[in-house]
Design a protein around this motif. Structure first.
Motif, short mmCIF file in Angstrom:
data_model
loop_
_atom_site.label_atom_id
_atom_site.label_comp_id
_atom_site.label_asym_id
_atom_site.label_seq_id
_atom_site.Cartn_x
_atom_site.Cartn_y
_atom_site.Cartn_z
N PRO A 66 0.06 -1.30 -16.88
CA PRO A 66 0.40 -0.67 -15.59
C PRO A 66 -0.84 0.01 -14.99
CG PRO A 66 2.02 -0.11 -17.25
CD PRO A 66 0.89 -0.80 -17.97
N VAL A 67 -0.93 -0.03 -13.68
CA VAL A 67 -2.08 0.53 -12.96
C VAL A 67 -1.58 1.67 -12.07
CG1 VAL A 67 -3.91 0.03 -11.29
CG2 VAL A 67 -3.24 -1.72 -12.95
N ARG A 68 -2.19 2.84 -12.21
CA ARG A 68 -1.83 3.98 -11.38
C ARG A 68 -2.40 3.75 -9.97
NH1 ARG A 68 -4.11 8.30 -9.30
NH2 ARG A 68 -2.96 10.25 -9.11
N ILE A 69 -1.54 3.86 -8.96
CA ILE A 69 -1.96 3.64 -7.58
C ILE A 69 -2.29 4.97 -6.90
CG2 ILE A 69 -1.30 2.70 -5.33
CD1 ILE A 69 -1.70 0.62 -7.59
N CYS A 70 -1.40 5.94 -7.01
CA CYS A 70 -1.62 7.21 -6.32
C CYS A 70 -0.63 8.25 -6.81
CB CYS A 70 -1.47 7.04 -4.80
SG CYS A 70 0.18 6.51 -4.27
N GLU A 71 -0.82 9.48 -6.37
CA GLU A 71 0.17 10.54 -6.60
C GLU A 71 1.38 10.25 -5.72
OE1 GLU A 71 -0.06 13.37 -8.55
OE2 GLU A 71 -1.95 12.61 -9.37
N SER A 72 2.55 10.58 -6.18
CA SER A 72 3.77 10.39 -5.39
C SER A 72 3.69 11.11 -4.05
CB SER A 72 4.99 10.89 -6.17
OG SER A 72 5.21 10.09 -7.29
N THR A 73 3.05 12.28 -4.04
CA THR A 73 2.96 13.08 -2.82
C THR A 73 2.09 12.42 -1.74
OG1 THR A 73 1.13 14.33 -3.79
CG2 THR A 73 3.36 15.26 -4.02
N ALA A 74 1.34 11.37 -2.09
CA ALA A 74 0.51 10.67 -1.10
C ALA A 74 1.35 9.81 -0.16
CB ALA A 74 -0.53 9.80 -1.80
N LEU A 75 2.61 9.58 -0.52
CA LEU A 75 3.49 8.72 0.29
C LEU A 75 4.65 9.52 0.86
CD1 LEU A 75 3.72 5.67 -2.15
CD2 LEU A 75 2.24 5.91 -0.14
N GLU A 76 4.80 9.45 2.19
CA GLU A 76 5.92 10.09 2.88
C GLU A 76 6.79 9.01 3.50
OE1 GLU A 76 4.83 13.08 5.71
OE2 GLU A 76 3.23 13.84 4.43
N ASP A 77 8.11 9.25 3.55
CA ASP A 77 9.02 8.28 4.16
C ASP A 77 8.54 7.86 5.53
OD1 ASP A 77 12.56 8.39 3.49
OD2 ASP A 77 10.92 8.16 2.08
N GLY A 78 8.35 6.56 5.73
CA GLY A 78 7.93 6.04 7.03
C GLY A 78 6.51 6.40 7.41
N GLY A 79 5.74 6.94 6.48
CA GLY A 79 4.37 7.37 6.77
C GLY A 79 3.33 6.36 6.32
N LEU A 80 2.11 6.82 6.19
CA LEU A 80 1.01 5.96 5.80
C LEU A 80 1.23 5.37 4.41
CD1 LEU A 80 -2.12 7.99 6.98
CD2 LEU A 80 -1.10 5.97 8.06
N GLY A 81 0.75 4.16 4.23
CA GLY A 81 0.78 3.50 2.93
C GLY A 81 -0.56 3.68 2.24
N VAL A 82 -0.61 3.29 0.99
CA VAL A 82 -1.84 3.33 0.21
C VAL A 82 -2.18 1.89 -0.17
CG1 VAL A 82 -2.89 4.09 -1.96
CG2 VAL A 82 -1.41 5.65 -0.66
N ARG A 83 -3.41 1.49 0.14
CA ARG A 83 -3.88 0.14 -0.16
C ARG A 83 -4.56 0.11 -1.53
NH1 ARG A 83 -6.07 -2.88 4.94
NH2 ARG A 83 -7.61 -3.53 3.41
N PHE A 84 -4.52 -1.06 -2.18
CA PHE A 84 -5.21 -1.25 -3.45
C PHE A 84 -5.45 -2.75 -3.65
CE2 PHE A 84 -0.70 -1.32 -4.24
CZ PHE A 84 -0.49 -2.30 -5.20
N PRO A 85 -6.44 -3.10 -4.48
CA PRO A 85 -6.77 -4.53 -4.67
C PRO A 85 -5.89 -5.19 -5.72
CG PRO A 85 -8.35 -3.18 -5.84
CD PRO A 85 -7.42 -2.23 -5.11
N VAL A 86 -5.59 -6.48 -5.48
CA VAL A 86 -4.81 -7.31 -6.38
C VAL A 86 -5.49 -8.68 -6.44
CG1 VAL A 86 -2.58 -8.50 -6.66
CG2 VAL A 86 -2.63 -6.15 -5.84
#
Length: 133
Positions: free
Chosen positions: A7-27
């Motif tokens: 498993p790969v950690r993407i971000c803290e949960s608090t970085a995401l708000e409902d309907g708000g900005l997303g967090v990008r990462f490479p795959v």
């Protein structure tokens, strides 16, 4: 660096708000590194490849901006396709009925994690050249 299937950690949960900005990462997909993203919708986290189902172009308007103005749908900045954030199903636009490529995303202990699999893998680390002495 995590193994390709850990498993790969993407971000803290608090970085995401409902309907708000997303967090990008490479795959890595079929030997090519592409962008993916996670967003929060209706309290849950969801992740997809950052590619419209109509034509595989990145979807965000600006980095991390995947939701349209109401925060209820994901929208492709290029084609105007509208997607359900929790299923990735296209409900409007040129690819109606198609789906975004969904990733295995989980939220635990205040963090958002991605589970690589046989199709969507962690990109191999790139070698960093050693600067001349």
């Amino acid at each position: 660096m995590p193994e390709m299937t850990e498993p790969v950690r993407i971000c803290e949960s608090t970085a995401l708000e409902d309907g708000g900005l997303g967090v990008r990462f490479p795959v890595e997909v079929r030997g090519r590194t592409v962008s993916a993203f996670v967003v929060r919708y209706a309290g849950g986290v969801h992740g997809y490849l950052n590619q419209c189902a109509h034509v595989p172009m990145e979807m965000d308007w600006q980095e991390g901006q995947f939701f349209e103005s109401s925060g209820l749908y994901l929208m492709c900045a290029t084609h105007g396709a509208i997607y359900e954030p929790d299923t990735g199903r296209c409900v409007g636009g040129p690819c109606r009925g198609s789906h975004l490529s969904k990733l295995d995303i989980a939220e635990r202990n205040g963090e958002v994690w991605w589970q690589p699999d046989a199709l969507f893998r962690m990109p191999a680390p790139t070698a960093t050249p050693i600067p001349p002495a």
